[in-house]
Design a protein around this motif. Structure first.
Motif, short mmCIF file in Angstrom:
data_model
loop_
_atom_site.label_atom_id
_atom_site.label_comp_id
_atom_site.label_asym_id
_atom_site.label_seq_id
_atom_site.Cartn_x
_atom_site.Cartn_y
_atom_site.Cartn_z
N SER A 67 1.11 -1.51 0.05
CA SER A 67 0.11 -0.06 -0.17
C SER A 67 1.11 1.32 -0.18
O SER A 67 2.20 1.36 0.62
CB SER A 67 -0.91 0.03 0.78
N SER A 86 -6.72 -4.62 0.55
CA SER A 86 -5.63 -3.27 0.65
C SER A 86 -3.96 -4.08 0.42
O SER A 86 -2.65 -3.02 0.77
CB SER A 86 -5.63 -2.74 1.72
N LYS A 89 -3.29 -1.24 -2.07
CA LYS A 89 -4.22 -0.06 -2.33
C LYS A 89 -3.20 1.36 -1.93
O LYS A 89 -2.33 1.77 -1.63
CB LYS A 89 -4.69 0.19 -0.69
N THR A 109 -10.80 -4.05 -0.81
CA THR A 109 -10.09 -2.67 -1.20
C THR A 109 -8.52 -3.14 -2.21
O THR A 109 -7.64 -2.68 -1.46
CB THR A 109 -10.29 -1.89 -0.36
#
Length: 208
Positions: A67, A86, A89, A109
């Motif tokens: 991320s 994520s 992300k 996500t």
């Protein structure tokens, strides 16, 4: 924060949780072929890391592993079974993603808010795209979804070029009506019905 290069020659199999967390100047990473897992937050916020060799030995990329990193292209190894929540992300420079047939689930996500992401290739074998997996990928306009996909979660593609934005939540979104949108999927598949109905695809006729 000044670390720019990592070379690991030791015979290890895991990059552990937060190993290189917020190494903002990290540009180069060399890992041994014994690596099987990238841990949670391992390369989180490594904004200068534009390239990463996803070794074929890797079978797990955990939540938030990359991320906010600077990687530009991803080809997931064919031993990975899910793209964790994520994991990528807010990768603001990411442009292209290819996910192999070994992956069964793209979790919540996983690629949310990857502003420059334009093309996604998903291969046969994928079963589920979870909530907000590609939400806020504003430039996403080309995607391949296999017939094996049987579930697409809430807001999975909201605010991408594939779907109309919901102005109740963001009335200031400028939606690009450009017809250069390509959705590759099988006739009669779950994905085709999803984009024709629930997601309100602007160019339903472009579905092939």
């Amino acid at each position: 924060t000044a670390l720019k290069k990592i070379v690991i020659e030791a015979n290890i199999d895991v990059i552990p949780e937060k190993a290189f967390y917020k190494c903002e100047k990290l540009e180069s990473v060399s890992l041994p072929p014994s690596i099987t897992k990238i841990g949670t937050f391992a390369f989180y916020d490594c904004t200068s890391l534009s390239e990463f060799d996803f070794l074929t030995s890797i079978n797990a990329i955990e939540s938030c592993a990359f991320s906010y990193s600077g990687i530009t292209s991803i080809k997931i190894p064919d031993k990975v079974q899910s793209i964790s929540m994520s994991a990528f992300k807010f990768c603001s420079k990411l442009q292209k993603v290819e996910i192999p047939s070994s992956v069964k689930t793209v979790e919540n996500t996983a690629f949310e808010s990857c502003d420059q992401l334009q093309k996604v290739i998903l291969n046969e074998g994928l079963q589920e795209i979870q909530d907000e997996a590609f939400c806020n990928c504003h430039k996403l306009h080309d995607i391949t979804i296999p017939k094996s996909v049987s579930k697409i979660g809430a807001n999975a593609f909201n605010f991408s070029r594939l779907c109309r934005p919901d102005r109740r939540y963001n009335p200031f979104t400028v939606y690009d009506q450009n017809s250069n949108i390509v959705i590759h999927c099988y006739p009669g598949s779950f994905a085709q019905e999803f984009f024709r109905g629930k997601a309100k695809c602007v160019n339903a006729e472009s579905i092939i």
